[in-house]
Design a protein around this motif. Structure first.
Motif, short mmCIF file in Angstrom:
data_model
loop_
_atom_site.label_atom_id
_atom_site.label_comp_id
_atom_site.label_asym_id
_atom_site.label_seq_id
_atom_site.Cartn_x
_atom_site.Cartn_y
_atom_site.Cartn_z
N LEU A 4 -3.94 18.43 69.27
CA LEU A 4 -5.04 17.70 69.87
C LEU A 4 -4.72 16.21 69.96
O LEU A 4 -4.15 15.64 69.03
CB LEU A 4 -6.31 17.91 69.03
N SER A 5 -5.09 15.62 71.07
CA SER A 5 -5.03 14.17 71.12
C SER A 5 -6.02 13.62 72.14
O SER A 5 -6.43 14.34 73.05
CB SER A 5 -3.62 13.67 71.44
N GLY A 6 -6.40 12.39 71.94
CA GLY A 6 -7.37 11.75 72.83
C GLY A 6 -6.80 10.44 73.34
O GLY A 6 -5.99 9.80 72.68
N GLN A 8 -8.06 6.79 75.27
CA GLN A 8 -9.18 5.98 75.78
C GLN A 8 -8.96 5.67 77.26
O GLN A 8 -7.86 5.35 77.66
CB GLN A 8 -9.24 4.65 75.03
N PHE A 37 -8.42 15.11 75.38
CA PHE A 37 -9.70 14.60 75.86
C PHE A 37 -9.66 13.10 76.15
O PHE A 37 -8.78 12.38 75.68
CB PHE A 37 -10.83 14.91 74.87
N ALA A 39 -11.33 9.72 75.54
CA ALA A 39 -12.15 9.19 74.44
C ALA A 39 -13.06 8.05 74.93
O ALA A 39 -12.90 6.89 74.57
CB ALA A 39 -11.25 8.73 73.30
N TYR A 124 -15.51 3.67 63.78
CA TYR A 124 -14.48 4.23 64.66
C TYR A 124 -13.64 5.34 64.00
O TYR A 124 -13.48 6.43 64.55
CB TYR A 124 -13.60 3.07 65.14
N MET A 128 -13.28 9.37 65.03
CA MET A 128 -11.97 9.94 65.34
C MET A 128 -11.68 11.14 64.45
O MET A 128 -11.12 12.14 64.90
CB MET A 128 -10.90 8.85 65.20
N ASP A 131 -13.47 14.01 65.94
CA ASP A 131 -12.74 14.54 67.11
C ASP A 131 -11.72 15.57 66.68
O ASP A 131 -11.52 16.60 67.32
CB ASP A 131 -11.94 13.42 67.79
N ILE A 132 -11.04 15.24 65.60
CA ILE A 132 -9.92 16.08 65.17
C ILE A 132 -10.43 17.32 64.44
O ILE A 132 -10.00 18.44 64.71
CB ILE A 132 -8.99 15.25 64.25
N VAL A 142 0.19 10.99 67.86
CA VAL A 142 -0.36 9.66 68.19
C VAL A 142 0.74 8.61 68.03
O VAL A 142 1.77 8.85 67.41
CB VAL A 142 -1.53 9.26 67.25
N1 TRP Z 1 -8.03 6.11 68.81
C1 TRP Z 1 -7.14 6.71 69.76
C2 TRP Z 1 -6.45 5.59 70.58
O1 TRP Z 1 -7.02 4.57 70.81
C3 TRP Z 1 -7.85 7.62 70.72
C4 TRP Z 1 -8.46 8.76 69.99
C5 TRP Z 1 -9.77 8.99 69.76
C6 TRP Z 1 -7.76 9.86 69.40
N2 TRP Z 1 -9.97 10.14 69.09
C7 TRP Z 1 -8.75 10.70 68.82
C8 TRP Z 1 -6.41 10.18 69.29
C9 TRP Z 1 -8.39 11.87 68.15
C10 TRP Z 1 -6.07 11.36 68.61
C11 TRP Z 1 -7.05 12.19 68.03
O2 TRP Z 1 -5.34 5.79 71.02
#
Ligand code: TRP
Length: 320
Positions: A4-6, A8, A37, A39, A124, A128, A131-132, A142
Motif C-alpha cells: 500500500l502507498s499513498g 498527495q 490512493f 492522499a 498527520y 497515515m 491509512d495503512i 515510501v
Molecule cells: N505522507 C505521504 C507523503 O506525503 C503520503 C501518504 C499518506 C502515505 N498516507 C500514506 C504514504 C500511507 C504511504 C502510506 O508522501
C-alpha cells in the motif's frame, strides 16, 4: 502480499515523482495486491482551496491512470472517499502520546521555521497510520522522508494490539535508499518547492524550455567533460539501459560534445518516452464521467476491505 502507498495530489507531475516512486508502484501491480490512493486529506495540511484541491485530485487520478495504474488489478481510490479511515484515526490516536507526536520531523520542522502548525499537521502521522492499518497492509514503499511516519504506524499498531487485543498486522516499511537523487534543472534535488522541475505532461514548448534550462559546467566543446556531476547526464540516464549509460559517459569523455545538442536530444527522448502516456492522459482529461466512475468503484472496493478491520477495532474497543 499487500502493498500500500499513498501520494498527495500536488499539481504537476515531474520526472522526480515518476522515477522515484510512481514507476515502482505501477510495476508492483503485476506482482502483488497493490493498494494505491490519492492522499487528499493529508494535502489539507499543506494547502486549501476548493478548486485547487478538486483539480489537483482530478489531475492525480488522470496521471496515475495514464501512466499505467489498472483499476482492475489495483485497488485505486481517493482517500476522502473512504471515511472509515478517519474514524479509525480517532481510535488510533489513543495509542500514541501527544509527546511522541510532538517529536515528528514534519511537525518540528514547521516550528523550527517559525510557522505555527495546525492541529491537523500534529495529527498527520495518526491519519497515515490509519491509512495503512485499515487495509491490513504488509508492506509500505515510501521515500526516506516518510520513514519516521512508518515507525509511528508500527508503534501505534503494536500499542493498539497490546491495549485492546490482537487487531492489526504490523506493516513492514520499504524505504528506498538506493534511488539516486534526481536533480532538477538547477542541479539541486528536483522538487516543486525549488521551482526546478521538469513536468512530464507540460505542453511541448514548456517542456523544451525546462530541458534547455538545465545547468551545466562551462567546459568547452573541445574539452573532456565530467559526467559524474552533470545534471543533463543524470537526467538522461533515467531513460537509459546500463550499456547505453556507458556509451553516454564515453561521449562526455570524448571532446566534441555540445551541451546544447545533448539537451535537444534529451528533450526528444523525454517526449518519446512519455508520448503514449500523454495521449492516454488527454483522453482521460476529456472523459470526466469515466474518471468519476473509476473513483466510485475504487472507493467501494477499498471500503469493503477497510470495513473488516474497522469492525474488529470497534468490537475490541467495546463500541458495539
Ligand atoms: N505522507 C505521504 C507523503 O506525503 C503520503 C501518504 C499518506 C502515505 N498516507 C500514506 C504514504 C500511507 C504511504 C502510506 O508522501
Amino acid at each position: 502480499m499487500r502493498i500500500l502507498s499513498g501520494v498527495q495530489p500536488s499539481g504537476k507531475l515531474h520526472l522526480g515523482n515518476y522515477f522515484s516512486m510512481m514507476r515502482k508502484m505501477i510495476h508492483y501491480q503485476d506482482k502483488s495486491d497493490l493498494f494505491c490512493f490519492i492522499a487528499n486529506l493529508h494535502s489539507l495540511t499543506t494547502f486549501s482551496g476548493k478548486d485547487k484541491l478538486e483539480n489537483f485530485t482530478f489531475d492525480a487520478l488522470c496521471d496515475f491512470l495514464a501512466l499505467g495504474i489498472d483499476p482492475e488489478k489495483t485497488t485505486f481510490w481517493v482517500q476522502s472517499d473512504v471515511p472509515l479511515v478517519t474514524e479509525l484515526s480517532w481510535y488510533l490516536s489513543m495509542c500514541i502520546t501527544s509527546n511522541q507526536l510532538s517529536l515528528a520531523h514534519s511537525f518540528k520542522d514547521k516550528i523550527a521555521k517559525g510557522i505555527t502548525p495546525s492541529g491537523g499537521l500534529f495529527f498527520y502521522p495518526v491519519l497515515m497510520a490509519a491509512d495503512i492499518l485499515a487495509f491490513n497492509s504488509d508492506r509500505v514503499p515510501v521515500g526516506k522522508d516518510q520513514k519516521q511516519h512508518l515507525e509511528y504506524a508500527r508503534d501505534i499498531a503494536a500499542e493498539f494490539n497490546r491495549k485492546f487485543g490482537e487487531t492489526f498486522k504490523i506493516p513492514e516499511p520499504e524505504i528506498d535508499n538506493e534511488t539516486a537523487i534526481i536533480p532538477g534543472t538547477d542541479g539541486q534535488k528536483m522538487s516543486k518547492s525549488y521551482g526546478n522541475t521538469i513536468n512530464i505532461f507540460d505542453p511541448e514548448e514548456a517542456l523544451k524550455k525546462s530541458v534547455m534550462s538545465i545547468v551545466s559546467d562551462s567546459a568547452g566543446i573541445d574539452e573532456v567533460k565530467d559526467a559524474s556531476k552533470n545534471a543533463i547526464f543524470s537526467i538522461y540516464t533515467l531513460f537509459l539501459s546500463e550499456a547505453d549509460r556507458d556509451s553516454l559517459r564515453k561521449r562526455f569523455e570524448t571532446p566534441g560534445l555540445r551541451y546544447g545538442d545533448l539537451k535537444k536530444e534529451l528533450l526528444s527522448v523525454i517526449l518519446d518516452f512519455f508520448s503514449p502516456f500523454r495521449k492516454k492522459r488527454e483522453e482521460l482529461l476529456n472523459n470526466r464521467d469515466y474518471i468519476r466512475d473509476i473513483r466510485k468503484k475504487g472507493a467501494l472496493k477499498a471500503h469493503s476491505v477497510a470495513i473488516v478491520q474497522l469492525e474488529k477495532a470497534r468490537s475490541n474497543l467495546g463500541l458495539k
